[in-house]
Design an enzyme around this catalytic site. Structure first.
Site, PDB file in Angstrom:
ATOM      1  N   GLU A  67      -0.654  -1.724   5.300  1.00 57.38           N
ATOM      2  CA  GLU A  67       0.299  -1.643   6.423  1.00 57.38           C
ATOM      3  C   GLU A  67       0.234  -0.272   7.084  1.00 57.38           C
ATOM      4  OE1 GLU A  67       3.302  -0.912   9.010  1.00 57.38           O
ATOM      5  OE2 GLU A  67       3.312   0.175   7.115  1.00 57.38           O
ATOM      6  N   GLU A  68      -0.065   0.750   6.282  1.00 56.45           N
ATOM      7  CA  GLU A  68      -0.035   2.134   6.782  1.00 56.45           C
ATOM      8  C   GLU A  68      -1.264   2.469   7.622  1.00 56.45           C
ATOM      9  OE1 GLU A  68       2.478   4.068   6.535  1.00 56.45           O
ATOM     10  OE2 GLU A  68       3.630   3.505   4.758  1.00 56.45           O
ATOM     11  N   HIS A 103       7.849   9.159   3.774  1.00 52.01           N
ATOM     12  CA  HIS A 103       6.592   9.907   3.902  1.00 52.01           C
ATOM     13  C   HIS A 103       6.741  11.364   3.433  1.00 52.01           C
ATOM     14  CE1 HIS A 103       4.556   6.914   6.921  1.00 52.01           C
ATOM     15  NE2 HIS A 103       5.370   6.305   6.079  1.00 52.01           N
ATOM     16  N   ASP A 159       0.808  -1.231   0.000  1.00 53.01           N
ATOM     17  CA  ASP A 159       0.000   0.000   0.000  1.00 53.01           C
ATOM     18  C   ASP A 159       0.840   1.279   0.000  1.00 53.01           C
ATOM     19  OD1 ASP A 159       0.741  -0.918   2.624  1.00 53.01           O
ATOM     20  OD2 ASP A 159      -0.602   0.576   3.492  1.00 53.01           O
TER      21      ASP A 159
HETATM   22 NI    NI Z   1       6.627   1.571   5.427  1.00 50.68          NI
END
Ligand code: NI
Length: 392
Positions: free
Chosen positions: A138-139, A362, A80
């Site tokens: 996962e996020e 990010h 993801d």
């Molecule tokens: Ni990551």
């Protein structure tokens, strides 16, 4: 010590990079990783693996069945992306508005597919099986939990997970025994007072004043209650409340996160927060609601799995293997490693180009040194060779 990329990985380097760029260009969020999952599933089916789709909603599991009675080793990648508008000007920049692979999960998927392609060539020599686990979400949404509920760990003896890491240079592998990523909990606190005129505090209960005392007192947990040799964090990241400069606030809402590496510290933080909040509430006659939610547990590497990873990773990167650039970030790989022995490791991917070296995860122009993908695939291949071929 020079880096020894596996020759079979070198042979398909272009393909691995092309897969990464394709996924990077078409990022998807959370459980909505439909295109990515299809790409993964088709790749594994073409290799002739036993493939299960729709595991953990949109995850994909592929089995490479070897011979003999050896163990089944799980290798995991996440698929993801993040809700970030990409600002980089790459040929393969995101075409999906507001969505971007800014953490490297595109690379994780590509590395694992690369390893799958190579390991297929070794199928007849494997004393045991390899399960390739590609998970969504996962996020933040804990896709791993849904994968486990759908049985992705059934008959898996041990699991390994990978993360590209821009905090370490290309050529390094970051891994350690024991805790490697933190528990990532979150909380909200609502302070209810009694509002009034800013010039007439008598009879009011000032929620701003209460919050000021509370925020300060909460910082004493890390500085005074937890062991200074064991990392913990308590962060208040958001304050909302109040009406005007001359109005005493009747309500303040605080939101924050707590991080820790052990069950004991995780509990200690929560317990101390409760005590401090009830003490402050009493002191100021305010009413305070407290909601503490447990996020991902700490990611803890099994001692033996760690040694196996080190043995194989050293064959690829030599002595540039070991100490990770540690972080209090969280990872849902922790759910797998709670169930079976596992090891999570970082592959240094800071771009060799100095201008790009410091781009953190990010960030809206995040990118990796793609040569790191070859290191990741090589370690997966080496690990399986060492565990299922060399050890008989
Ligand atoms: Ni990551």
């Amino acid at each position: 010590m020079k880096i020894s990329i596996r020759s079979e990985v070198k042979d398909i380097a272009e393909e691995i990079i092309a897969i990464r760029r394709d996924i990077h260009k078409h990022p998807e969020l959370g459980f909505e990783v439909h295109r990515t999952a299809e790409l993964v599933s088709n790749h594994l089916k073409k290799l002739g693996f036993n493939v299960s789709d729709g595991i953990g909603k949109t995850g994909v599991v592929g089995d490479l069945i070897g011979h003999g009675s050896g163990p089944t080793i799980g290798l995991r990648a996440d698929m993801d992306a993040l809700p970030i508008q990409e600002t980089s000007d790459l040929l393969y920049s995101s075409v999906n508005d507001g969505i971007m692979h800014a953490c490297g999960h595109d690379g994780h998927t590509a590395m694992l597919l690369g390893a799958a392609t190579v390991l297929k060539q070794f199928q007849n020599q494997l004393n045991g099986n390899v399960r390739f686990i590609f998970q969504p979400a996962e996020e933040g949404d804990g896709g791993a939990r849904y994968m486990i509920e759908d049985g992705c760990l059934e008959s898996v003896d041990e699991i390994f997970g990978i993360h590209l890491w821009n905090y370490q240079p290309y050529g390094e592998v970051g891994v350690k025994e024991g805790p490697i990523l933190a528990a990532a909990d979150f909380f909200d606190i609502t302070i209810k007072g009694i509002g009034g005129h800013g010039a007439a505090p008598q009879g009011t209960i000032d929620a701003v004043l209460v919050s000021a005392h509370l925020i300060t007192a909460l910082q004493s947990i890390v500085s005074r209650n937890t062991n200074p040799l064991e990392s913990t964090v308590v962060t208040i990241g958001q304050i909302n409340g109040g009406h005007n400069f001359n109005v005493i606030a009747d309500k303040i809402v605080l939101k924050g996160t707590a991080r820790s590496y052990s069950k004991e510290n995780r509990q200690l933080i929560q317990d101390r927060m409760e005590e401090i909040i009830s003490g402050i509430a009493k002191t100021f006659s305010a009413e305070i609601d407290f909601n503490y939610s447990e996020g991902y547990p700490p990611t803890v590497n099994n001692e033996i799995s760690y040694q196996k990873l080190m043995l194989s990773a050293k064959k690829i990167v030599g002595d540039k293997c070991g100490f990770p650039y540690l972080s209090m970030g969280g990872e849902d790989f922790s759910y797998y490693a709670e169930k079976i022995p596992g090891c999570f490791f970082f592959v240094g991917s800071a771009p060799s180009d100095k201008k790009l070296r410091s781009v953190p995860h990010h960030c809206s122009h995040f990118d990796i040194d793609e040569n790191a993908l070859l290191i990741g695939s090589s370690i997966f291949v080496q690990l399986i060779e060492d565990q299922l071929i060399n050890i008989r």
